[in-house]
Design a protein around this motif. Structure first.
Motif, PDB file in Angstrom:
ATOM      1  N   GLU A  20       0.893  -1.256  -0.025  1.00 60.81           N
ATOM      2  CA  GLU A  20      -0.004   0.089   0.019  1.00 60.81           C
ATOM      3  C   GLU A  20       1.243   1.670  -0.119  1.00 60.81           C
ATOM      4  O   GLU A  20       0.162   2.383  -0.816  1.00 60.81           O
ATOM      5  N   GLU A  24       0.716   4.222  -2.758  1.00 62.01           N
ATOM      6  CA  GLU A  24       0.330   5.337  -2.188  1.00 62.01           C
ATOM      7  C   GLU A  24       1.861   6.076  -3.545  1.00 62.01           C
ATOM      8  O   GLU A  24       1.792   7.872  -3.239  1.00 62.01           O
ATOM      9  N   PRO A 311      -2.207   9.933   3.212  1.00 61.34           N
ATOM     10  CA  PRO A 311      -1.849  10.414   1.627  1.00 61.34           C
ATOM     11  C   PRO A 311      -2.190  11.215   1.453  1.00 61.34           C
ATOM     12  O   PRO A 311      -1.738  11.928   0.761  1.00 61.34           O
TER      13      PRO A 311
END
Length: 326
Positions: A20, A24, A311
């Motif tokens: 992940e 991002e 993010p």
């Protein structure tokens, strides 16, 4: 508008995975490209649960595939950890995949402790001593000057832009001697900034790659719609730094209201000292802080660092900062 670039540590957030974090990072690079940033750099760190950029060249290939125009690079590769020939092949491959877009910042710090150095199969003390020689060798492998009698393929003839990284006078002197652009890590090591800038510019020798001195300085930058929100967002990064300096690094943590005020005086003083090169607040406040910093340093570029737990908040920060400086 001074050129802006992005430094990303590919942070791994609490409750999330490396996969992940890499996803991002690609989205953040796309955001930086759309907002007009010049470069997107990834730093080499090892054996840290909260940082996913250890295999830097592989991460840059991932970033390159997600973008089309922004320069991508290492900020940096810690050359004492590596054989120069292998780095020439890696970044020559990146240049073949993404021609005209590859930067290679070189640092002398190990980015790891002695256990990791042994795992990397390097005599770290000796490798650090050989750093200037390794930089010259790596440049020769890319440019062919001087001829070493061997060729890195890919690598030989690659249009890789070499940078020297540093947070002390050593990097400034080596960058000046070799005629390389210089990036200073003021975002976590501001003490020698002004002296390093003076030494680099005074001692600079033109090279085939660079006719005049060129400096990029790193700052921590978090912009948000309100000053209070920016300070809150910044608390995740502050927690990571305090944890690192306390010998207890981990994944990026959620923001904590009033975090700095909750710290013991010694920790708070340490954090405020190392975070001198920072711009945290509304877009106008961030733009003003960056302008003052550029006036002080004479920087030719600014590279912005600063992780947020959300993010989307980091992407928003990049957009607000770029817009405010236009």
């Amino acid at each position: 508008m001074i050129p802006l670039s992005v430094l990303d540590l590919v942070p791994v957030r609490e409750g999330l995975t490396v996969a992940e974090a890499l996803g991002e990072a690609a989205v953040l690079a796309q955001c930086a490209e759309q907002a007009g940033y010049r470069r997107f750099w990834v730093a080499e760190h090892h054996a840290m649960d909260g940082v996913a950029g250890g295999a830097t060249a592989v991460v840059l290939a991932h970033i390159g595939n997600a973008t089309s125009t922004i320069r991508i690079g290492a900020g940096g590769i810690m050359l004492p950890n590596h054989n120069p020939f292998v780095i020439a092949e890696q970044f020559g491959t990146l240049d073949a995949l993404f021609p005209g877009r590859i930067d290679l910042g070189l640092g002398r710090a190990p980015g790891a402790d002695m256990r990791i150095a042994q795992a990397l199969r390097r005599d770290l003390g000796r490798a650090s001593d050989l750093f200037p020689q390794d930089v010259v060798e790596l440049r020769a492998l890319l440019t062919g000057e001087p001829d070493l009698g061997i060729r890195a393929t890919p690598g030989h003839g690659a249009a890789v832009e070499l940078w020297m990284l540093g947070s002390s006078l050593f990097g400034a002197q080596l960058a000046a001697a070799l005629g390389l652009p210089y990036a200073f890590a003021a975002h976590f090591a501001p003490d020698h900034l002004d002296q390093a800038m003076e030494v680099y510019r005074r001692q600079f020798r033109p090279s085939a790659a660079l006719e005049h001195p060129h400096v990029m300085v790193a700052m921590n930058v978090i912009a948000a719609d309100s000053a209070e929100e920016a300070v809150l967002l910044c608390s995740s990064m502050d927690q990571s730094f305090v944890a690192l300096r306390s010998g207890n690094p981990g994944k990026l943590r959620p923001p904590v209201p009033g975090y700095r005020e909750s710290l013991p005086p010694g920790h708070r003083a340490m954090l405020e000292h190392v975070r001198q090169a920072s711009a945290v607040g509304t877009p106008d406040a961030v733009a003003a802080a960056i302008a003052r910093f550029v006036e002080r340093t004479g920087a030719d570029e600014i590279i912005v660092s600063g992780a947020t737990f959300d993010p989307a908040a980091r992407r928003r920060s990049l957009e607000l900062t770029a817009e405010a400086l236009k």
